[in-house]
Design a protein around this motif. Structure first.
Motif, mmCIF file in Angstrom:
data_model
loop_
_atom_site.group_PDB
_atom_site.id
_atom_site.type_symbol
_atom_site.label_atom_id
_atom_site.label_comp_id
_atom_site.label_asym_id
_atom_site.label_seq_id
_atom_site.Cartn_x
_atom_site.Cartn_y
_atom_site.Cartn_z
ATOM 1 N N HIS A 23 5.252 -0.418 -13.876
ATOM 2 C CA HIS A 23 4.881 -1.726 -14.430
ATOM 3 C C HIS A 23 4.694 -2.754 -13.313
ATOM 4 N N SER A 24 5.526 -2.656 -12.270
ATOM 5 C CA SER A 24 5.441 -3.590 -11.137
ATOM 6 C C SER A 24 4.436 -3.145 -10.084
ATOM 7 N N LYS A 25 3.819 -1.997 -10.308
ATOM 8 C CA LYS A 25 2.805 -1.443 -9.407
ATOM 9 C C LYS A 25 3.399 -1.084 -8.047
ATOM 10 N N ASN A 26 2.535 -0.637 -7.145
ATOM 11 C CA ASN A 26 2.985 -0.173 -5.837
ATOM 12 C C ASN A 26 3.502 -1.319 -4.975
ATOM 13 N N LEU A 27 4.652 -1.098 -4.313
ATOM 14 C CA LEU A 27 5.254 -2.128 -3.471
ATOM 15 C C LEU A 27 5.265 -1.761 -1.990
ATOM 16 N N ALA A 28 4.687 -0.620 -1.641
ATOM 17 C CA ALA A 28 4.696 -0.170 -0.245
ATOM 18 C C ALA A 28 3.371 -0.473 0.441
ATOM 19 N N PHE A 29 3.457 -0.726 1.745
ATOM 20 C CA PHE A 29 2.280 -1.097 2.529
ATOM 21 C C PHE A 29 1.642 0.078 3.256
ATOM 22 N N HIS A 30 2.180 1.294 3.107
ATOM 23 C CA HIS A 30 1.703 2.420 3.915
ATOM 24 C C HIS A 30 1.015 3.500 3.079
ATOM 25 N N VAL A 31 0.606 3.167 1.860
ATOM 26 C CA VAL A 31 0.021 4.200 0.992
ATOM 27 C C VAL A 31 -1.452 3.923 0.677
ATOM 28 N N ASN A 32 -2.087 3.184 1.580
ATOM 29 C CA ASN A 32 -3.540 2.952 1.532
ATOM 30 C C ASN A 32 -4.008 1.979 0.448
ATOM 31 N N ASP A 33 -3.094 1.275 -0.204
ATOM 32 C CA ASP A 33 -3.508 0.182 -1.088
ATOM 33 C C ASP A 33 -3.895 -1.023 -0.232
ATOM 34 N N LYS A 34 -4.724 -1.897 -0.777
ATOM 35 C CA LYS A 34 -5.098 -3.101 -0.046
ATOM 36 C C LYS A 34 -3.869 -3.992 0.133
ATOM 37 N N ILE A 35 -3.706 -4.510 1.344
ATOM 38 C CA ILE A 35 -2.522 -5.294 1.675
ATOM 39 C C ILE A 35 -2.373 -6.490 0.739
#
Length: 242
Positions: A23-35
Motif C-alpha cells: 500500500h505504501s509502495k516501494n521505499l528503497a532507492f536501489h531497485v530501479n524505481d525513479k528517485i
C-alpha cells in the motif's frame, strides 16, 4: 492491508511503529524505481505516520552485523552504511527495508531507547541481534529484560529453500536446529535462529513477538525477492514520540 503492527509494541503509547505493505509502495532507492517516485512514497508515509520525512534515518544495508548509534550526521539524505540503528532521541524515526529478510524493531521501556535491524541469512548467522542488545546495554545502560523485540514479516521456512552449502554452514555455526529437510531439499527457519539468539542475549520470552506472515506466501501485501525477483522493499519503522 495498509500496515501490519506488533501487538506487543502497540501496548506502549510513547512510541509509534509499523511494518509497511505494498500500500505504501516501494521505499528503497536501489531497485530501479525513479528517485522522485521513491521520495514521494516516503513523503506520503511520513504524512500518514505523522513525522518529518527529513528526519527519518534508513540505512545502506550490506548484510552485515554492524550497528550504528544515530548522530547528527545521519539523516534521510545521508543514511549510514550498516544493518542496525539505535537511538534514544525523540522524533527520529528509524527504518529498516526488506523483501524477505527479517525486519526487527527494538524498544526499551525503561531507558526509552529504540532500534531496528535487518536480519537476512547473513545477519542471523552473524548474530546481529546480540550486537544490538550489546549496544543497548553498553551505550544506553539498558537491561535485556526491559527490551521488547518485534520480528516483522519475512520469508518463512515453508518457502526458504537453501542449498547444501548453507546446510553445511549451519552445522559449523551450531544452527542446524533451524534446518528442515524435505525430499532431499533444505529449508531454513530464520525466525527460529533470531528467537534463540534473542533469548540467549537475555531478552525475555514474553517480550519477543514474531509476525506469523511469510512474505513469499503473501505477495499481495508484501514484497518478496524470492517470489517476485524484481521487486521493491517494504519497511519496519519505529520512533519515540514527544
Amino acid at each position: 492491508m495498509k500496515f501490519y503492527q506488533s501487538k506487543l509494541l502497540n501496548a506502549f503509547s510513547d512510541i509509534r511503529h509499523c511494518y509497511t505493505t505494498k500500500h505504501s509502495k516501494n521505499l528503497a532507492f536501489h531497485v530501479n524505481d525513479k528517485i522522485e517516485e521513491v521520495i514521494a512514497n516516503h513523503q506520503h508515509l511520513a504524512q500518514e505516520l505523522k513525522y518529518d520525512c527529513k528526519t527519518v534515518v534508513h540505512m545502506k544495508q550490506i548484510h552485515s552485523n554492524a550497528v550504528k548509534i544515530i548522530d547528527e550526521n545521519d539523516s534521510f539524505e545521508t543514511p549510514p552504511t550498516c544493518d542496525a540503528l539505535v537511538t534514544n532521541k525523540k522524533n527520529i524515526p528509524l527504518m529498516v527495508m526488506v523483501a524477505d529478510c527479517a525486519p526487527l524493531l527494538f524498544y526499551d521501556k525503561e531507558k526509552k531507547t529504540i532500534g531496528v535491524a535487518h536480519a537476512g541469512r547473513a545477519g542471523a548467522f552473524s548474530n546481529i541481534s546480540q550486537n544490538v542488545v550489546d549496544v543497548f546495554v553498553n551505550n544506553f545502560h539498558a537491561k535485556p529484560e526491559n527490551i521488547y523485540v518485534s520480528i516483522g514479516p519475512n520469508i518463512h521456512q515453508c518457502c526458504y529453500e537453501v542449498g547444501e552449502e548453507i546446510f553445511d554452514e549451519t552445522k559449523k555455526l551450531d544452527l542446524e536446529y533451524a534446518i528442515q529437510k524435505r525430499d532431499n531439499s533444505y529449508f531454513l527457519n530464520i525466525q527460529k535462529i533470531l528467537q534463540t539468539q534473542l533469548l540467549n542475549a537475555g531478552i525475555q520470552k514474553e517480550n519477543i513477538e514474531t509476525a506469523p506472515l511469510c512474505t513469499a506466501c503473501n505477495t499481495t501485501n508484501f514484497y518478496s525477492y524470492r517470489a517476485e525477483k524484481e521487486t521493491g522493499r517494504f519497511s519496519g519503522i519505529i520512533f519515540l514520540k514527544d
